[in-house]
Design a protein around this motif. Structure first.
Motif, mmCIF file in Angstrom:
data_model
loop_
_atom_site.group_PDB
_atom_site.id
_atom_site.type_symbol
_atom_site.label_atom_id
_atom_site.label_comp_id
_atom_site.label_asym_id
_atom_site.label_seq_id
_atom_site.Cartn_x
_atom_site.Cartn_y
_atom_site.Cartn_z
ATOM 1 N N GLN A 17 22.462 41.684 -33.488
ATOM 2 C CA GLN A 17 22.288 40.313 -33.022
ATOM 3 C C GLN A 17 23.517 39.497 -33.403
ATOM 4 O O GLN A 17 23.874 39.419 -34.572
ATOM 5 N N ARG A 45 19.660 47.442 -33.206
ATOM 6 C CA ARG A 45 19.344 46.017 -33.127
ATOM 7 C C ARG A 45 20.455 45.143 -33.709
ATOM 8 O O ARG A 45 20.381 44.657 -34.821
ATOM 9 N N GLY A 86 19.742 48.255 -24.002
ATOM 10 C CA GLY A 86 18.989 47.026 -24.243
ATOM 11 C C GLY A 86 19.851 45.804 -24.452
ATOM 12 O O GLY A 86 19.590 45.017 -25.352
ATOM 13 N N LEU A 87 20.855 45.608 -23.625
ATOM 14 C CA LEU A 87 21.740 44.452 -23.739
ATOM 15 C C LEU A 87 21.045 43.213 -23.161
ATOM 16 O O LEU A 87 20.599 43.221 -22.019
ATOM 17 N N ARG A 88 20.929 42.155 -23.988
ATOM 18 C CA ARG A 88 20.320 40.893 -23.547
ATOM 19 C C ARG A 88 21.173 39.725 -24.024
ATOM 20 O O ARG A 88 21.778 39.786 -25.088
ATOM 21 N N PHE A 89 21.195 38.667 -23.218
ATOM 22 C CA PHE A 89 21.982 37.484 -23.525
ATOM 23 C C PHE A 89 21.068 36.296 -23.795
ATOM 24 O O PHE A 89 20.005 36.175 -23.198
ATOM 25 N N HIS A 90 21.530 35.396 -24.666
ATOM 26 C CA HIS A 90 20.867 34.120 -24.966
ATOM 27 C C HIS A 90 19.397 34.303 -25.343
ATOM 28 O O HIS A 90 18.513 33.659 -24.785
ATOM 29 N N THR A 91 19.147 35.148 -26.318
ATOM 30 C CA THR A 91 17.788 35.356 -26.804
ATOM 31 C C THR A 91 17.555 34.467 -28.021
ATOM 32 O O THR A 91 18.481 34.156 -28.768
ATOM 33 N N VAL A 131 24.523 37.537 -27.894
ATOM 34 C CA VAL A 131 24.250 38.891 -27.408
ATOM 35 C C VAL A 131 23.291 39.559 -28.377
ATOM 36 O O VAL A 131 23.409 39.398 -29.589
ATOM 37 N N GLU A 132 22.344 40.307 -27.817
ATOM 38 C CA GLU A 132 21.470 41.158 -28.619
ATOM 39 C C GLU A 132 21.484 42.539 -27.979
ATOM 40 O O GLU A 132 21.340 42.672 -26.771
#
Length: 144
Positions: free
Chosen positions: A71, A69, A111-116, A83-84
């Motif tokens: 962040q 995790r 689990g790459l996510r943007f703008h969380t 990026v998370e």
């Protein structure tokens, strides 16, 4: 006195076992924490916003790491992550580490996510810089 007893003295054996024990305790309790702090502080200094990491684990065989995790806060929007990443793991080249270079042979992420959104602000305190327009007399040369 026997040949073996002359080379293996009790004080030397106790010292060696004590030194190995200190190394094992350092590995168990301090290495992962130091890795986490280094990543968070270094990333925050480079990015200009908070870098949060839940946990970091360093492994010996094979030489590598696992981060969970990650962040990276947006410096312009502190309540949002750029990026998370749920987890990342990599394998390090031990020969290069002994020479002083850190080479990551393999790196995988999940689990790459943007703008969380973030729960806490990612803004960091920046040192105050004096404003040049408010103090023109401080730049004046003193009269002698």
């Amino acid at each position: 006195m026997s040949y073996v007893r002359r080379w293996l003295r009790p004080a030397g054996i106790l010292g060696f076992v004590g030194f190995c024990g200190v190394l094992v305790l350092f590995w168990l309790f301090a290495v992962d924490w130091m890795l986490k702090m280094a990543i968070e502080r270094g990333g925050t200094a480079v990015l200009g916003a908070r870098v949060d990491l839940d946990s970091a684990k360093l492994t010996l065989s094979p030489m590598g790491f696992r981060l969970t995790r990650i962040q990276l806060a947006d410096p312009d929007k502190p309540m949002e992550n750029i990026v998370e990443l749920a987890s990342a793991s990599g394998r390090l080249d031990l020969e290069k580490i002994l020479v002083g270079h850190v080479i990551v042979d393999e790196l995988t992420g999940e689990g790459l996510r943007f703008h969380t959104p973030r729960k806490f602000s990612g803004a960091i305190e920046r040192p105050l810089q004096p404003d040049d327009t408010l103090a023109p007399e401080s730049k004046a040369k003193p009269d002698f």
